[in-house]
Design an enzyme around this catalytic site. Structure first.
Site, PDB file in Angstrom:
ATOM      1  N   LYS A 113       0.841  -1.208   0.000  1.00 21.81           N
ATOM      2  CA  LYS A 113       0.000   0.000   0.000  1.00 21.81           C
ATOM      3  C   LYS A 113       0.878   1.261   0.000  1.00 21.81           C
ATOM      4  CE  LYS A 113      -2.090  -1.193   3.845  1.00 21.81           C
ATOM      5  NZ  LYS A 113      -1.345  -2.436   4.122  1.00 21.81           N
TER       6      LYS A 113
ATOM      7  N   ARG B 240     -10.034   0.250   8.680  1.00 21.20           N
ATOM      8  CA  ARG B 240      -9.565  -1.099   8.981  1.00 21.20           C
ATOM      9  C   ARG B 240     -10.611  -1.925   9.709  1.00 21.20           C
ATOM     10  NH1 ARG B 240      -3.652   0.128   8.945  1.00 21.20           N
ATOM     11  NH2 ARG B 240      -2.653  -1.838   9.375  1.00 21.20           N
TER      12      ARG B 240
ATOM     13  N   ARG C 259      11.740  -5.539   5.063  1.00 20.74           N
ATOM     14  CA  ARG C 259      11.504  -4.102   4.819  1.00 20.74           C
ATOM     15  C   ARG C 259      12.442  -3.235   5.662  1.00 20.74           C
ATOM     16  NH1 ARG C 259       5.648  -1.570   5.506  1.00 20.74           N
ATOM     17  NH2 ARG C 259       5.772  -2.572   7.531  1.00 20.74           N
TER      18      ARG C 259
ATOM     19  N   ARG D  62      11.239  -1.494  11.184  1.00 18.60           N
ATOM     20  CA  ARG D  62      10.133  -1.150  12.081  1.00 18.60           C
ATOM     21  C   ARG D  62      10.001  -2.194  13.191  1.00 18.60           C
ATOM     22  NH1 ARG D  62       4.909   0.357   8.475  1.00 18.60           N
ATOM     23  NH2 ARG D  62       3.889  -1.016   9.972  1.00 18.60           N
TER      24      ARG D  62
ATOM     25  N   ARG E 187      -0.377  -9.380  13.158  1.00 14.34           N
ATOM     26  CA  ARG E 187      -1.016  -8.345  12.308  1.00 14.34           C
ATOM     27  C   ARG E 187      -1.813  -8.999  11.183  1.00 14.34           C
ATOM     28  NH1 ARG E 187       4.185  -5.356  10.676  1.00 14.34           N
ATOM     29  NH2 ARG E 187       2.862  -4.133   9.293  1.00 14.34           N
TER      30      ARG E 187
HETATM   31  P1  AP5 Z   1       4.847  -1.613   1.881  1.00 16.40           P
HETATM   32  O1  AP5 Z   1       4.465  -0.806   0.692  1.00 16.40           O
HETATM   33  O2  AP5 Z   1       5.626  -0.949   2.965  1.00 16.40           O
HETATM   34  O3  AP5 Z   1       3.567  -2.378   2.459  1.00 16.40           O
HETATM   35  P2  AP5 Z   1       2.269  -1.829   3.196  1.00 16.40           P
HETATM   36  O4  AP5 Z   1       1.096  -2.503   2.594  1.00 16.40           O
HETATM   37  O5  AP5 Z   1       2.260  -0.322   3.207  1.00 16.40           O
HETATM   38  O6  AP5 Z   1       2.550  -2.431   4.630  1.00 16.40           O
HETATM   39  P3  AP5 Z   1       2.430  -1.849   6.109  1.00 16.40           P
HETATM   40  O7  AP5 Z   1       3.150  -2.793   7.012  1.00 16.40           O
HETATM   41  O8  AP5 Z   1       2.895  -0.418   6.180  1.00 16.40           O
HETATM   42  O9  AP5 Z   1       0.937  -1.967   6.332  1.00 16.40           O
HETATM   43  P4  AP5 Z   1       0.194  -2.050   7.656  1.00 16.40           P
HETATM   44  O10 AP5 Z   1      -1.168  -1.901   7.150  1.00 16.40           O
HETATM   45  O11 AP5 Z   1       0.455  -3.201   8.513  1.00 16.40           O
HETATM   46  O12 AP5 Z   1       0.868  -0.878   8.502  1.00 16.40           O
HETATM   47  P5  AP5 Z   1       0.364   0.537   8.969  1.00 16.40           P
HETATM   48  O13 AP5 Z   1       1.532   1.421   9.000  1.00 16.40           O
HETATM   49  O14 AP5 Z   1      -0.856   0.974   8.242  1.00 16.40           O
HETATM   50  O15 AP5 Z   1       5.685  -2.889   1.339  1.00 16.40           O
HETATM   51  C1  AP5 Z   1       6.253  -3.810   2.270  1.00 16.40           C
HETATM   52  C2  AP5 Z   1       7.644  -4.245   1.775  1.00 16.40           C
HETATM   53  O16 AP5 Z   1       7.485  -5.000   0.576  1.00 16.40           O
HETATM   54  C3  AP5 Z   1       8.588  -3.091   1.435  1.00 16.40           C
HETATM   55  O17 AP5 Z   1       9.884  -3.432   1.858  1.00 16.40           O
HETATM   56  C4  AP5 Z   1       8.528  -2.988  -0.095  1.00 16.40           C
HETATM   57  O18 AP5 Z   1       9.751  -2.548  -0.623  1.00 16.40           O
HETATM   58  C5  AP5 Z   1       8.237  -4.424  -0.493  1.00 16.40           C
HETATM   59  N1  AP5 Z   1       7.394  -4.522  -1.693  1.00 16.40           N
HETATM   60  C6  AP5 Z   1       6.332  -3.741  -2.015  1.00 16.40           C
HETATM   61  N2  AP5 Z   1       5.808  -4.140  -3.195  1.00 16.40           N
HETATM   62  C7  AP5 Z   1       6.564  -5.226  -3.595  1.00 16.40           C
HETATM   63  C8  AP5 Z   1       6.518  -6.067  -4.745  1.00 16.40           C
HETATM   64  N3  AP5 Z   1       5.611  -5.899  -5.703  1.00 16.40           N
HETATM   65  N4  AP5 Z   1       7.427  -7.073  -4.813  1.00 16.40           N
HETATM   66  C9  AP5 Z   1       8.365  -7.245  -3.842  1.00 16.40           C
HETATM   67  N5  AP5 Z   1       8.448  -6.458  -2.743  1.00 16.40           N
HETATM   68  C10 AP5 Z   1       7.563  -5.461  -2.630  1.00 16.40           C
HETATM   69  O19 AP5 Z   1      -0.140   0.212  10.467  1.00 16.40           O
HETATM   70  C11 AP5 Z   1       0.771  -0.103  11.500  1.00 16.40           C
HETATM   71  C12 AP5 Z   1       0.006  -0.199  12.818  1.00 16.40           C
HETATM   72  O20 AP5 Z   1      -0.620   1.070  13.132  1.00 16.40           O
HETATM   73  C13 AP5 Z   1      -1.153  -1.208  12.849  1.00 16.40           C
HETATM   74  O21 AP5 Z   1      -0.707  -2.523  13.147  1.00 16.40           O
HETATM   75  C14 AP5 Z   1      -2.044  -0.614  13.956  1.00 16.40           C
HETATM   76  O22 AP5 Z   1      -1.527  -0.898  15.236  1.00 16.40           O
HETATM   77  C15 AP5 Z   1      -1.910   0.884  13.722  1.00 16.40           C
HETATM   78  N6  AP5 Z   1      -2.928   1.403  12.801  1.00 16.40           N
HETATM   79  C16 AP5 Z   1      -2.710   1.983  11.600  1.00 16.40           C
HETATM   80  N7  AP5 Z   1      -3.869   2.340  11.023  1.00 16.40           N
HETATM   81  C17 AP5 Z   1      -4.859   1.964  11.871  1.00 16.40           C
HETATM   82  C18 AP5 Z   1      -6.271   2.036  11.823  1.00 16.40           C
HETATM   83  N8  AP5 Z   1      -6.921   2.551  10.756  1.00 16.40           N
HETATM   84  N9  AP5 Z   1      -6.977   1.522  12.870  1.00 16.40           N
HETATM   85  C19 AP5 Z   1      -6.355   1.018  13.945  1.00 16.40           C
HETATM   86  N10 AP5 Z   1      -5.019   0.902  14.053  1.00 16.40           N
HETATM   87  C20 AP5 Z   1      -4.257   1.371  13.019  1.00 16.40           C
END
Ligand code: AP5
Length: 214
Positions: free
Chosen positions: A13, A88, A127, A160, A171
């Site tokens: 994402k 979410r 990552r 992270r 997660r």
């Molecule tokens: P990346 O693009 O970083 O993936 P992502 O989908 O953004 O993953 P996140 O871990 O950031 O998502 P998340 O939803 O768990 O975290 P968030 O920060 O929202 O790609 C991942 C890796 O893969 C990278 O190294 C990239 O280079 C590689 N990659 C990408 N595309 C690729 C491809 N095609 N091929 C190969 N490699 C590839 O949330 C974190 C925490 O915050 C949650 O656990 C929760 O505690 C809290 N939180 C956030 N939002 C909420 C909410 N709305 N409600 C409640 N709690 C929340």
């Protein structure tokens, strides 16, 4: 354009959001980034969020809904926005619908990026991000030219805290239990498009562009 990027942790994402911002000139609103900044700054929000995030659990709905309400009212969202990591839960999706309804807006597209769990674990354990500018890397799939250093600014790369395998698996379970139901939620509203999240980052970007420009 008002767009939601939906998908499990590691689906790409954040990676695709960067490309979409460049293409469409709309702001990315990542609740994860907002919460991590609050933790770093030690604000009240950060203190509330930290233990949930470390455990791979969701921060309570009222907290994140409050953040989003305020953010969507900022001037830079008037011409559109991209939500990354929100909503979410069904409660968050309902609240988003209410807020947008009061502002006279609809969601135009919900893009669900599909990736199998074992690939997600590989992506997240490898990552890395730059401490200084936030640029993202992967030790195997998108490595920096010099290990541990950002290509763009020379800053130090870090992992992270929630990207340890045990937390990643927690997660993924939270996603399956609490967030995956949003796929049916938005399918009913006829705004959902699913894209295959396997392939190169550019291939996936092409699929997303195809879905939003259809
Ligand atoms: P990346 O693009 O970083 O993936 P992502 O989908 O953004 O993953 P996140 O871990 O950031 O998502 P998340 O939803 O768990 O975290 P968030 O920060 O929202 O790609 C991942 C890796 O893969 C990278 O190294 C990239 O280079 C590689 N990659 C990408 N595309 C690729 C491809 N095609 N091929 C190969 N490699 C590839 O949330 C974190 C925490 O915050 C949650 O656990 C929760 O505690 C809290 N939180 C956030 N939002 C909420 C909410 N709305 N409600 C409640 N709690 C929340």
């Amino acid at each position: 354009m008002r767009l939601i990027l939906l998908g499990p942790p590691g689906a790409g994402k954040g990676t695709q959001a960067q490309r979409l911002i460049d293409r469409f000139g709309i702001p990315q609103i990542s609740t994860g980034d907002i919460l991590r900044a609050a933790v770093r700054e030690g604000t009240e929000l950060g203190k509330t969020a930290q233990s949930y995030m470390q455990a791979g659990k969701l921060v309570p709905d009222p907290v994140v809904i409050g953040i989003i309400e305020e953010r969507l009212r900022a001037a830079d969202c008037a011409g559109g926005f991209m939500l990354d990591g929100f909503p979410r839960t069904v409660a968050q999706a309902d609240a988003l619908g209410d807020v947008l309804g009061r502002m006279g807006f609809d969601v135009d597209h919900v893009i669900s990026i599909d990736v199998p769990n074992e690939e997600l674990v590989l992506r997240l354990t490898g990552r890395r991000a730059c401490k200084a500018c936030g640029s993202g890397y992967h030790v195997q799939f998108d490595p920096p030219q010099v290990a541990g250093k950002c290509d763009r600014c020379g800053g130090e790369l870090f992992q992270r805290e929630d990207d340890q395998e045990e937390t990643i698996r927690a997660r993924l379970k939270v996603y399956a239990d609490q967030t995956a139901p949003l796929i049916a939620y938005y399918r009913t509203a006829s705004v959902l498009r699913s894209v295959n999240g396997l392939g190169t980052m550019e291939e996936i970007f092409g699929r997303i562009l195809g879905a939003v420009q259809d």
